[in-house]
Design a protein around this motif. Structure first.
Motif, PDB file in Angstrom:
ATOM      1  N   PHE A  29       0.837  -1.201   0.000  1.00 21.03           N
ATOM      2  CA  PHE A  29       0.000   0.000   0.000  1.00 21.03           C
ATOM      3  C   PHE A  29       0.874   1.254   0.000  1.00 21.03           C
ATOM      4  O   PHE A  29       0.692   2.169  -0.806  1.00 21.03           O
ATOM      5  N   PHE A  30       1.871   1.251   0.869  1.00 25.50           N
ATOM      6  CA  PHE A  30       2.760   2.399   1.036  1.00 25.50           C
ATOM      7  C   PHE A  30       3.504   2.705  -0.273  1.00 25.50           C
ATOM      8  O   PHE A  30       3.549   3.841  -0.734  1.00 25.50           O
ATOM      9  N   LEU A  31       4.022   1.661  -0.872  1.00 20.61           N
ATOM     10  CA  LEU A  31       4.822   1.849  -2.085  1.00 20.61           C
ATOM     11  C   LEU A  31       3.966   2.250  -3.282  1.00 20.61           C
ATOM     12  O   LEU A  31       4.360   3.096  -4.081  1.00 20.61           O
ATOM     13  N   SER A  32       2.748   1.640  -3.363  1.00 20.42           N
ATOM     14  CA  SER A  32       1.912   2.009  -4.509  1.00 20.42           C
ATOM     15  C   SER A  32       1.413   3.444  -4.345  1.00 20.42           C
ATOM     16  O   SER A  32       1.245   4.177  -5.316  1.00 20.42           O
ATOM     17  N   LEU A  33       1.218   3.849  -3.069  1.00 23.75           N
ATOM     18  CA  LEU A  33       0.822   5.241  -2.816  1.00 23.75           C
ATOM     19  C   LEU A  33       1.922   6.186  -3.290  1.00 23.75           C
ATOM     20  O   LEU A  33       1.673   7.173  -3.976  1.00 23.75           O
ATOM     21  N   LEU A  34       3.153   5.826  -2.926  1.00 24.14           N
ATOM     22  CA  LEU A  34       4.307   6.637  -3.337  1.00 24.14           C
ATOM     23  C   LEU A  34       4.388   6.733  -4.856  1.00 24.14           C
ATOM     24  O   LEU A  34       4.622   7.803  -5.416  1.00 24.14           O
ATOM     25  N   ALA A  35       4.179   5.588  -5.508  1.00 24.39           N
ATOM     26  CA  ALA A  35       4.340   5.560  -6.955  1.00 24.39           C
ATOM     27  C   ALA A  35       3.191   6.279  -7.652  1.00 24.39           C
ATOM     28  O   ALA A  35       3.392   7.043  -8.590  1.00 24.39           O
ATOM     29  N   LEU A  36       1.976   6.040  -7.141  1.00 25.51           N
ATOM     30  CA  LEU A  36       0.808   6.532  -7.866  1.00 25.51           C
ATOM     31  C   LEU A  36       0.523   8.004  -7.622  1.00 25.51           C
ATOM     32  O   LEU A  36      -0.020   8.685  -8.488  1.00 25.51           O
ATOM     33  N   SER A  37       0.913   8.491  -6.422  1.00 21.21           N
ATOM     34  CA  SER A  37       0.563   9.867  -6.089  1.00 21.21           C
ATOM     35  C   SER A  37       1.134  10.836  -7.113  1.00 21.21           C
ATOM     36  O   SER A  37       0.540  11.867  -7.403  1.00 21.21           O
ATOM     37  N   GLY A  38       2.304  10.482  -7.672  1.00 21.86           N
ATOM     38  CA  GLY A  38       2.938  11.389  -8.611  1.00 21.86           C
ATOM     39  C   GLY A  38       2.444  11.206 -10.037  1.00 21.86           C
ATOM     40  O   GLY A  38       2.685  12.030 -10.902  1.00 21.86           O
ATOM     41  N   LEU A  39       1.755  10.115 -10.272  1.00 23.05           N
ATOM     42  CA  LEU A  39       1.477   9.777 -11.661  1.00 23.05           C
ATOM     43  C   LEU A  39       0.172  10.376 -12.164  1.00 23.05           C
ATOM     44  O   LEU A  39      -0.298  10.005 -13.245  1.00 23.05           O
ATOM     45  N   ALA A  40      -0.396  11.242 -11.382  1.00 23.62           N
ATOM     46  CA  ALA A  40      -1.643  11.904 -11.787  1.00 23.62           C
ATOM     47  C   ALA A  40      -2.637  10.876 -12.328  1.00 23.62           C
ATOM     48  O   ALA A  40      -2.884  10.790 -13.542  1.00 23.62           O
ATOM     49  N   GLY A  41      -3.169  10.099 -11.387  1.00 21.83           N
ATOM     50  CA  GLY A  41      -3.985   8.918 -11.656  1.00 21.83           C
ATOM     51  C   GLY A  41      -4.800   8.897 -12.933  1.00 21.83           C
ATOM     52  O   GLY A  41      -4.691   7.948 -13.708  1.00 21.83           O
ATOM     53  N   VAL A  42      -5.561   9.937 -13.188  1.00 27.19           N
ATOM     54  CA  VAL A  42      -6.469   9.905 -14.334  1.00 27.19           C
ATOM     55  C   VAL A  42      -5.686   9.777 -15.644  1.00 27.19           C
ATOM     56  O   VAL A  42      -6.033   8.982 -16.521  1.00 27.19           O
ATOM     57  N   TRP A  43      -4.630  10.544 -15.697  1.00 24.69           N
ATOM     58  CA  TRP A  43      -3.781  10.557 -16.883  1.00 24.69           C
ATOM     59  C   TRP A  43      -3.246   9.152 -17.157  1.00 24.69           C
ATOM     60  O   TRP A  43      -3.295   8.626 -18.271  1.00 24.69           O
ATOM     61  N   TRP A 101      11.469  -2.383 -19.662  1.00 23.41           N
ATOM     62  CA  TRP A 101      10.436  -2.857 -18.744  1.00 23.41           C
ATOM     63  C   TRP A 101       9.060  -2.792 -19.369  1.00 23.41           C
ATOM     64  O   TRP A 101       8.244  -3.677 -19.202  1.00 23.41           O
ATOM     65  N   ILE A 102       8.794  -1.692 -20.020  1.00 21.99           N
ATOM     66  CA  ILE A 102       7.422  -1.470 -20.493  1.00 21.99           C
ATOM     67  C   ILE A 102       7.369  -1.548 -22.002  1.00 21.99           C
ATOM     68  O   ILE A 102       6.595  -0.866 -22.647  1.00 21.99           O
ATOM     69  N   ARG A 103       8.221  -2.433 -22.582  1.00 23.53           N
ATOM     70  CA  ARG A 103       8.312  -2.463 -24.047  1.00 23.53           C
ATOM     71  C   ARG A 103       6.993  -2.892 -24.683  1.00 23.53           C
ATOM     72  O   ARG A 103       6.754  -2.615 -25.846  1.00 23.53           O
ATOM     73  N   GLU A 104       6.112  -3.586 -23.898  1.00 22.57           N
ATOM     74  CA  GLU A 104       4.815  -3.958 -24.468  1.00 22.57           C
ATOM     75  C   GLU A 104       3.870  -2.759 -24.498  1.00 22.57           C
ATOM     76  O   GLU A 104       2.886  -2.757 -25.221  1.00 22.57           O
ATOM     77  N   GLN A 105       4.151  -1.747 -23.675  1.00 27.22           N
ATOM     78  CA  GLN A 105       3.280  -0.564 -23.601  1.00 27.22           C
ATOM     79  C   GLN A 105       4.088   0.710 -23.774  1.00 27.22           C
ATOM     80  O   GLN A 105       4.290   1.463 -22.819  1.00 27.22           O
ATOM     81  N   PRO A 106       4.573   0.967 -24.964  1.00 31.25           N
ATOM     82  CA  PRO A 106       5.463   2.122 -25.147  1.00 31.25           C
ATOM     83  C   PRO A 106       4.800   3.448 -24.784  1.00 31.25           C
ATOM     84  O   PRO A 106       5.488   4.443 -24.529  1.00 31.25           O
ATOM     85  N   ALA A 107       3.448   3.468 -24.750  1.00 34.40           N
ATOM     86  CA  ALA A 107       2.758   4.717 -24.422  1.00 34.40           C
ATOM     87  C   ALA A 107       3.125   5.195 -23.019  1.00 34.40           C
ATOM     88  O   ALA A 107       3.170   6.403 -22.757  1.00 34.40           O
ATOM     89  N   LEU A 108       3.436   4.237 -22.132  1.00 38.10           N
ATOM     90  CA  LEU A 108       3.794   4.613 -20.755  1.00 38.10           C
ATOM     91  C   LEU A 108       5.109   5.383 -20.697  1.00 38.10           C
ATOM     92  O   LEU A 108       5.385   6.085 -19.732  1.00 38.10           O
ATOM     93  N   LEU A 109       5.908   5.218 -21.756  1.00 35.12           N
ATOM     94  CA  LEU A 109       7.223   5.845 -21.764  1.00 35.12           C
ATOM     95  C   LEU A 109       7.117   7.368 -21.732  1.00 35.12           C
ATOM     96  O   LEU A 109       7.965   8.038 -21.146  1.00 35.12           O
ATOM     97  N   ALA A 110       6.058   7.892 -22.349  1.00 42.34           N
ATOM     98  CA  ALA A 110       5.870   9.346 -22.361  1.00 42.34           C
ATOM     99  C   ALA A 110       5.833   9.888 -20.937  1.00 42.34           C
ATOM    100  O   ALA A 110       6.436  10.927 -20.637  1.00 42.34           O
ATOM    101  N   MET A 111       5.153   9.135 -20.070  1.00 45.35           N
ATOM    102  CA  MET A 111       5.035   9.608 -18.699  1.00 45.35           C
ATOM    103  C   MET A 111       6.380   9.568 -17.971  1.00 45.35           C
ATOM    104  O   MET A 111       6.722  10.494 -17.232  1.00 45.35           O
ATOM    105  N   VAL A 112       7.121   8.489 -18.215  1.00 40.13           N
ATOM    106  CA  VAL A 112       8.453   8.387 -17.610  1.00 40.13           C
ATOM    107  C   VAL A 112       9.306   9.562 -18.067  1.00 40.13           C
ATOM    108  O   VAL A 112      10.035  10.172 -17.281  1.00 40.13           O
TER     109      VAL A 112
END
Lengths: 246, 209
Positions: free
Chosen positions: A62-76, B165-176
């Protein structure tokens, strides 16, 4: 983070955890077949649950996914994933997440393991070059000091700015942050670096110093886990080979 | 030649035969003798620890990896690295500090070590380039340049690794890529902050060179 969770259950040598974490990250990178990855993930999950309690594992997840997801602007992120999934099969879309899960399972026991002192013992056994060993051991010893320095400075700022040391204060006033926290912290850092350097030179410490060798305790459980890991890797490799051939 | 000069990071005593031929590279790389003094190694260790702890504190205080904390922690990191390079102005300092940081991230947070060799090679290349320009000694802006270039290289390597890592979903690369750009913006801010800080620390007499 190591203080937040405890490791119970199976006791393994740090080296075992280290080797498995490395092997896991290589395997995650190589794996392209969903079945192979599924076998690896299942095995790594068993490995994780042998060492951590379910609740701890869930908290860590939970902690790690929160860390990872919080920055990823979920909807996007979701937009990206669904767009990508439309043209592909579901299992293909899951592969990157599967890889993440696999490495996480193997790395958590290592990251949450034993004390910093135990880690320093591991470093001694690993026969790293002295050039790396001395800075690493200094670093491990120094982190708690640095954190307590930071805490003291933060308390001083809270007092000085009449209780405005909360989260909003930090986010709204980065320049103040820089001047009243970071600069004093660097000054303290440089002072401690000078003092520690003189102290270590006076003690005759150098990169050639032998910091003492703790004995490696390679128990039956280590051997068992390693054997299981090799078997899993072979199974996954066979599945992967089948995938490539097909 | 530059590699002969690299071995002469330490002071050569008058009359001592310190030709590049007599320099034992294997021993030097193993023990650091001739490359770094104990005080340098201690300083590098402290700064690596401080950088790791500071970024951890910022990440936890900001409630995860939101854009503000990402920029802030990158800025702190690069400012610390600039100060370190001004304090220990030797070829190899940045490579060693980055390696120690990566090993620390591996042991404490379980970050991957697969990118470490390429990262080391890229940083060393940058440092050799700086060396050919005359070294860090007395020139903080070259230290800032080295940090900026090595971080750029590390981001490119990281993006390439993520692609695997995400070679099956290259669209994710934009975010990285967006996240990397954002943190690189922080790094650039930190370089200016670091240079400013170096001025203040010199003024206060805490750094001499």
């Amino acid at each position: 983070m190591p203080g937040l969770f405890r490791i119970d259950g199976l006791k393994l040598a740090p080296e075992t955890r280290l080797i498995l974490a490395l092997a896991g990250s290589v395997a995650a990178l190589v794996a392209r077949d969903f079945a192979a990855l599924a076998v690896l993930i299942a095995a790594s999950m068993v490995y994780l649950l042998l060492q951590l309690r379910v609740r701890t594992a869930l908290w860590a997840y939970f902690f790690l996914s929160l860390l990872a997801l919080s920055g990823l602007a979920g909807v996007w992120l979701m937009g990206f994933i669904f767009e990508a999934m439309r043209g592909d099969t579901f299992s293909l879309a899951l592969l990157p997440f599967g890889r993440l899960g696999l490495t996480l399972n193997l790395v958590l026991p290592l990251a949450l393991q034993t004390s910093l002192t135990g880690l320093a013992g591991t470093l001694n056994r690993l026969k790293l070059p002295g050039l790396l060993k001395l800075p690493l051991i200094v670093t491990l010893r120094f982190i708690p000091t640095f954190l307590s320095d930071f805490k003291q400075l933060r308390e001083a700022v809270t007092l000085r700015f009449r209780g405005r040391g909360g989260l909003r204060f930090w986010l709204v006033r980065p320049v103040v942050w820089w001047r009243v926290i970071f600069l004093p912290l660097v000054v303290r850092l440089i002072r401690s670096a000078d003092e520690l350097a003189v102290a270590s030179e006076l003690k005759g410490l150098s990169a050639e110093t032998d910091f003492g060798r703790a004995e490696l305790t390679w128990s039956a459980s280590d051997r068992g886990v390693m054997l299981a890991a090799v078997l899993t890797l072979v199974t996954a490799a066979l599945l992967e080979a089948g995938h490539v051939a097909a | 030649m530059w590699f002969g000069g690299l071995a002469l990071n330490t002071k050569v005593q008058a009359g001592a035969a310190a030709t590049p031929q007599s320099f034992n590279w294997r021993n030097a790389l193993w023990t650091g003798r001739g490359l770094f003094e104990t005080r340098d190694l201690v300083t590098i260790g402290l700064f690596a620890g401080a950088a790791k702890a500071a970024t951890l504190v910022v990440a936890l205080m900001g409630g995860g990896m939101n854009p503000v904390t990402m920029v802030l922690k990158s800025a702190l990191f690069s400012a610390l690295w600039v100060v370190l390079l001004v304090k220990v102005p030797k070829t190899g300092t940045l490579t060693l500090a980055n390696t120690v940081g990566a090993l620390l991230a591996f042991f404490l947070m379980g970050q991957t070590m697969i990118t470490l060799p390429s990262l080391m090679a890229a940083t060393l290349l940058v440092e050799v380039g700086i060396r050919s320009l005359g070294g860090y000694q007395g020139r903080p802006w070259l230290a800032a340049l080295a940090v900026g270039l090595s971080e750029l290289a590390s981001r490119v390597i990281h993006i390439a690794y993520t692609y695997l890592w995400i070679r099956e979903q290259p669209a994710l690369l934009a975010m990285v890529a967006v996240i990397s750009l954002l943190s690189y913006f922080g790094i650039c801010l930190g370089l200016f902050g670091g240079l400013r800080m170096v001025r203040e620390l010199r003024h206060a007499g805490l750094i001499q060179n």
